[in-house]
Design a protein around this motif. Structure first.
Motif, PDB file in Angstrom:
ATOM      1  N   LYS A 215       0.824  -1.209   0.000  1.00 41.49           N
ATOM      2  CA  LYS A 215       0.000   0.000   0.000  1.00 41.49           C
ATOM      3  C   LYS A 215       0.859   1.261   0.000  1.00 41.49           C
ATOM      4  O   LYS A 215       0.502   2.262  -0.612  1.00 41.49           O
ATOM      5  N   MET A 216       2.007   1.193   0.672  1.00 44.93           N
ATOM      6  CA  MET A 216       2.917   2.347   0.684  1.00 44.93           C
ATOM      7  C   MET A 216       3.481   2.592  -0.704  1.00 44.93           C
ATOM      8  O   MET A 216       3.567   3.737  -1.156  1.00 44.93           O
ATOM      9  N   LEU A 217       3.844   1.536  -1.384  1.00 43.33           N
ATOM     10  CA  LEU A 217       4.347   1.679  -2.751  1.00 43.33           C
ATOM     11  C   LEU A 217       3.246   2.233  -3.658  1.00 43.33           C
ATOM     12  O   LEU A 217       3.507   3.104  -4.497  1.00 43.33           O
ATOM     13  N   ALA A 218       2.025   1.776  -3.471  1.00 48.89           N
ATOM     14  CA  ALA A 218       0.895   2.297  -4.248  1.00 48.89           C
ATOM     15  C   ALA A 218       0.695   3.785  -3.968  1.00 48.89           C
ATOM     16  O   ALA A 218       0.376   4.561  -4.880  1.00 48.89           O
ATOM     17  N   ALA A 219       0.906   4.195  -2.714  1.00 50.65           N
ATOM     18  CA  ALA A 219       0.763   5.612  -2.352  1.00 50.65           C
ATOM     19  C   ALA A 219       1.827   6.448  -3.053  1.00 50.65           C
ATOM     20  O   ALA A 219       1.548   7.558  -3.521  1.00 50.65           O
TER      21      ALA A 219
ATOM     22  N   GLY B  57       2.524  10.186  -7.921  1.00 48.79           N
ATOM     23  CA  GLY B  57       3.172  10.555  -9.175  1.00 48.79           C
ATOM     24  C   GLY B  57       4.666  10.311  -9.214  1.00 48.79           C
ATOM     25  O   GLY B  57       5.358  10.856 -10.077  1.00 48.79           O
ATOM     26  N   LEU B  58       5.167   9.482  -8.301  1.00 50.49           N
ATOM     27  CA  LEU B  58       6.593   9.163  -8.275  1.00 50.49           C
ATOM     28  C   LEU B  58       6.792   7.665  -8.415  1.00 50.49           C
ATOM     29  O   LEU B  58       5.934   6.880  -8.026  1.00 50.49           O
ATOM     30  N   SER B  59       7.940   7.301  -8.936  1.00 55.63           N
ATOM     31  CA  SER B  59       8.330   5.895  -8.916  1.00 55.63           C
ATOM     32  C   SER B  59       8.988   5.614  -7.574  1.00 55.63           C
ATOM     33  O   SER B  59       9.367   6.545  -6.838  1.00 55.63           O
TER      34      SER B  59
END
Length: 115
Positions: free
Chosen positions: A71-75, A80-82
């Protein structure tokens, strides 16, 4: 699991960046995206910390941890960042006090009550 380990979830995305990206200039727009992602990550950390602490065993805690990291990676992506861009900016914040001041100002402005 200790609370310090829990909050390391928020920082987990901010580690192990390539030195090439760390030297890239960061725009104000990228700082805003970083701040947005960071706020989401902190919220997720606060949400998942009690769940991880209350897990029945290490395997359950790890499963919850994996879910939280996803979920943190999805956030980060939603902001708008990789993952690499987020990590690179986080690295630069540790090395550049002026850049850190800018991000803190963005975060404080967003936290200030609207009048």
């Amino acid at each position: 699991m200790k609370p310090t380990a829990i909050y390391s979830l928020a920082l987990a995305l901010a580690l192990a960046v390539s030195s090439a990206f760390a030297e890239t200039a960061v725009s104000d727009a990228q700082l805003q995206k970083f701040a947005d992602a960071y706020r989401s990550i902190v919220t997720l950390s606060q949400e998942y910390a009690p769940k991880i602490k209350a897990a029945a065993d290490a395997a359950a805690a790890e499963a919850i941890n994996v879910e939280a990291q996803g979920k943190m990676l999805a956030a980060v992506k939603s902001a708008g960042l990789s993952k690499e861009e987020y990590q690179g900016i986080a690295t630069q914040l540790r090395e550049d006090p002026e850049l850190l001041k800018k991000v803190n100002a963005i975060l404080q402005k967003a936290a200030a009550p609207q009048q």
